[in-house]
Enzyme design. Sequence first.
Site, PDB file in Angstrom:
ATOM      1  N   GLY A 141      -5.622  12.844   3.416  1.00 49.24           N
ATOM      2  CA  GLY A 141      -6.850  13.571   3.086  1.00 49.24           C
ATOM      3  C   GLY A 141      -6.690  15.065   3.279  1.00 49.24           C
ATOM      4  O   GLY A 141      -7.156  15.865   2.459  1.00 49.24           O
ATOM      5  N   LYS A 169      -8.315   4.103  -5.199  1.00 50.91           N
ATOM      6  CA  LYS A 169      -9.590   4.524  -5.786  1.00 50.91           C
ATOM      7  C   LYS A 169      -9.491   5.879  -6.457  1.00 50.91           C
ATOM      8  O   LYS A 169      -9.045   6.847  -5.876  1.00 50.91           O
ATOM      9  CB  LYS A 169     -10.640   4.618  -4.670  1.00 50.91           C
ATOM     10  CG  LYS A 169     -11.126   3.271  -4.189  1.00 50.91           C
ATOM     11  CD  LYS A 169     -11.943   3.488  -2.963  1.00 50.91           C
ATOM     12  CE  LYS A 169     -13.232   2.702  -2.972  1.00 50.91           C
ATOM     13  NZ  LYS A 169     -14.048   3.112  -1.809  1.00 50.91           N
ATOM     14  N   ARG A 215       4.022   8.993  12.250  1.00 47.91           N
ATOM     15  CA  ARG A 215       3.177  10.084  12.746  1.00 47.91           C
ATOM     16  C   ARG A 215       3.520  10.441  14.193  1.00 47.91           C
ATOM     17  O   ARG A 215       3.388  11.602  14.593  1.00 47.91           O
ATOM     18  CB  ARG A 215       1.697   9.697  12.625  1.00 47.91           C
ATOM     19  CG  ARG A 215       1.218   9.843  11.186  1.00 47.91           C
ATOM     20  CD  ARG A 215      -0.228   9.483  11.029  1.00 47.91           C
ATOM     21  NE  ARG A 215      -0.744  10.033   9.792  1.00 47.91           N
ATOM     22  CZ  ARG A 215      -1.847   9.604   9.183  1.00 47.91           C
ATOM     23  NH1 ARG A 215      -2.552   8.618   9.721  1.00 47.91           N
ATOM     24  NH2 ARG A 215      -2.250  10.158   8.071  1.00 47.91           N
ATOM     25  N   GLY A 248      -1.012   8.838   3.581  1.00 49.74           N
ATOM     26  CA  GLY A 248      -0.552   7.928   4.622  1.00 49.74           C
ATOM     27  C   GLY A 248       0.140   6.705   4.051  1.00 49.74           C
ATOM     28  O   GLY A 248       1.229   6.315   4.501  1.00 49.74           O
TER      29      GLY A 248
HETATM   30  P1  ADP Z   1      -2.472   7.294   0.167  1.00 55.59           P
HETATM   31  O1  ADP Z   1      -2.812   6.810   1.564  1.00 55.59           O
HETATM   32  O2  ADP Z   1      -0.996   7.486  -0.016  1.00 55.59           O
HETATM   33  O3  ADP Z   1      -3.273   8.494  -0.221  1.00 55.59           O
HETATM   34  P2  ADP Z   1      -4.315   5.485  -1.061  1.00 55.59           P
HETATM   35  O4  ADP Z   1      -4.931   5.263   0.269  1.00 55.59           O
HETATM   36  O5  ADP Z   1      -5.063   6.250  -2.053  1.00 55.59           O
HETATM   37  O6  ADP Z   1      -2.855   6.144  -0.858  1.00 55.59           O
HETATM   38  O7  ADP Z   1      -3.974   4.084  -1.740  1.00 55.59           O
HETATM   39  C1  ADP Z   1      -3.104   3.164  -1.154  1.00 55.59           C
HETATM   40  C2  ADP Z   1      -3.408   1.768  -1.594  1.00 55.59           C
HETATM   41  O8  ADP Z   1      -3.536   1.660  -2.992  1.00 55.59           O
HETATM   42  C3  ADP Z   1      -2.301   0.827  -1.187  1.00 55.59           C
HETATM   43  O9  ADP Z   1      -2.751   0.032  -0.129  1.00 55.59           O
HETATM   44  C4  ADP Z   1      -2.031   0.019  -2.468  1.00 55.59           C
HETATM   45  O10 ADP Z   1      -1.934  -1.371  -2.237  1.00 55.59           O
HETATM   46  C5  ADP Z   1      -3.241   0.329  -3.316  1.00 55.59           C
HETATM   47  N1  ADP Z   1      -2.983   0.102  -4.734  1.00 55.59           N
HETATM   48  C6  ADP Z   1      -1.989   0.602  -5.497  1.00 55.59           C
HETATM   49  N2  ADP Z   1      -2.028   0.081  -6.733  1.00 55.59           N
HETATM   50  C7  ADP Z   1      -3.065  -0.777  -6.766  1.00 55.59           C
HETATM   51  C8  ADP Z   1      -3.616  -1.650  -7.761  1.00 55.59           C
HETATM   52  N3  ADP Z   1      -3.065  -1.728  -8.971  1.00 55.59           N
HETATM   53  N4  ADP Z   1      -4.683  -2.406  -7.428  1.00 55.59           N
HETATM   54  C9  ADP Z   1      -5.226  -2.324  -6.190  1.00 55.59           C
HETATM   55  N5  ADP Z   1      -4.758  -1.536  -5.217  1.00 55.59           N
HETATM   56  C10 ADP Z   1      -3.692  -0.768  -5.493  1.00 55.59           C
HETATM   57 MG    MG Z   2      -4.516   5.686   2.281  1.00 51.69          MG
END
Ligand code: ADP
Ligand code: MG
Length: 403
Positions: free
Chosen positions: A382, A205, A35, A358
């Site tokens: 987001g 989530k 970033r 992120g």
């Molecule tokens: P982004 O920041 O790219 O939008 P998120 O914040 O939604 O992504 O999610 C990222 C997290 O999701 C990572 O820290 C990863 O470890 C977690 N994750 C991915 N697969 C799983 C899983 N099967 N169980 C628990 N956490 C998971």
């Molecule tokens: Mg994230």
Amino acid sequence: MRRAEDLDVRGRTVLVRADLNVPLDDRGAITDDGRIRASLPTIRELLDRDAKVIVCAHFGRPKGDDYAARAAGGPSLAPVAARLAELLGRPVPLAADVAGESARAVAGGLADGQVAMLENVRFEPAETSKDDEARGELAGRLAALADLYVGDGFGAMHRKHASVYDTPLLLPRAAGQLVLAEVAVLRQLTTGPARPYVVVLGGAKVSDKLAVIGNLVGKADRLLIAGGMAYTFLAAQGHQTGDSILQEDQIPQVSMALAQAAKAGAEVLLPVDHVVADRFAADAPPEIVPGPDIPDGTMGLDIGPATRELFARKLADAKTVFWNGPPGVFEFPAFAAGTLAVAEAISHVTGLTVVGGGDSAAAVRALGLPADAFTHISTGGGASLEYLEGRDLPGLAALEAGA
Ligand code: ADP
Ligand code: MG
């Protein structure tokens, strides 16, 4: 939206709202400076044109009821200012406060072509306040530091915060290069993407991503769903999910999204196999489960080899790809294969490929893929999701207002 390059900045003080919210390790070292790097072009361009540049940014989640408590608890932007100075190859003094005596002194002491930073803007409780007047008061103090405002913190654009929304309304304003680049790419995704348009969604989530799923089912040809959110989808289809991260209360919404997708003719692909473990830990031994059901006593931490292959096949002929959310717990090397496979499959796509989020962007860098493997790596998780949901981003609205 006016561009920063079109502002007459010579000898004038420009407040640049950047997104420098980088991750730190336990010892306070920056683990991914993406970033900060993404903010360099705008800052450099302004300095090259002899502006006096003040950088304003938020960092982490300071806790406390008032300024003093938050400033005492941190995090301070000091390591970020140090890294920015290294990357710019020039000193970046950091004010001791956000918009107080020190900030005024630092801003007032800048010569043409010099840059300084304000302390973590979230030390000011008003930054994130729902009270317009409280935000307005802080915005007034921030605006008083500068002659012009440049919004370049794309990752914060979806927040109606004082430094993002209220401050630009008080000054002549323009968008920085990062914001313009992000918006140009996201606009391509929302208006007539080349087909097949494939969306890969993962992450922890499902509740974070339901709104964007709802918006994308009508637009994308295929949705590949993995990561923690996949288990709620599998549960909605009657599969067992063991101890995997599951949002049971979201099952009705997920079922609705599946029905919506079927109606729109969008293909939804879920994991057909998994890599599981008996606990959430880097040293938990990984085990492959060769079907969609996850046995009791284990949790899914990554997609399995058959899913990796399936997803790669479904990405091979894509002409447009949007990827948000890692398909597995890539932070643990034993559970990073799914994320790597998806990243590699997308890197072979000829067409527009966008990574948003992120953690997804951090995963791409952590896995050592070349930066040009994708058309665009968005700095705003987001913010890019909300843009794709079709919502107005307050920060963009402020930059566009009356300009
Ligand atoms: P982004 O920041 O790219 O939008 P998120 O914040 O939604 O992504 O999610 C990222 C997290 O999701 C990572 O820290 C990863 O470890 C977690 N994750 C991915 N697969 C799983 C899983 N099967 N169980 C628990 N956490 C998971
Ligand atoms: Mg994230």
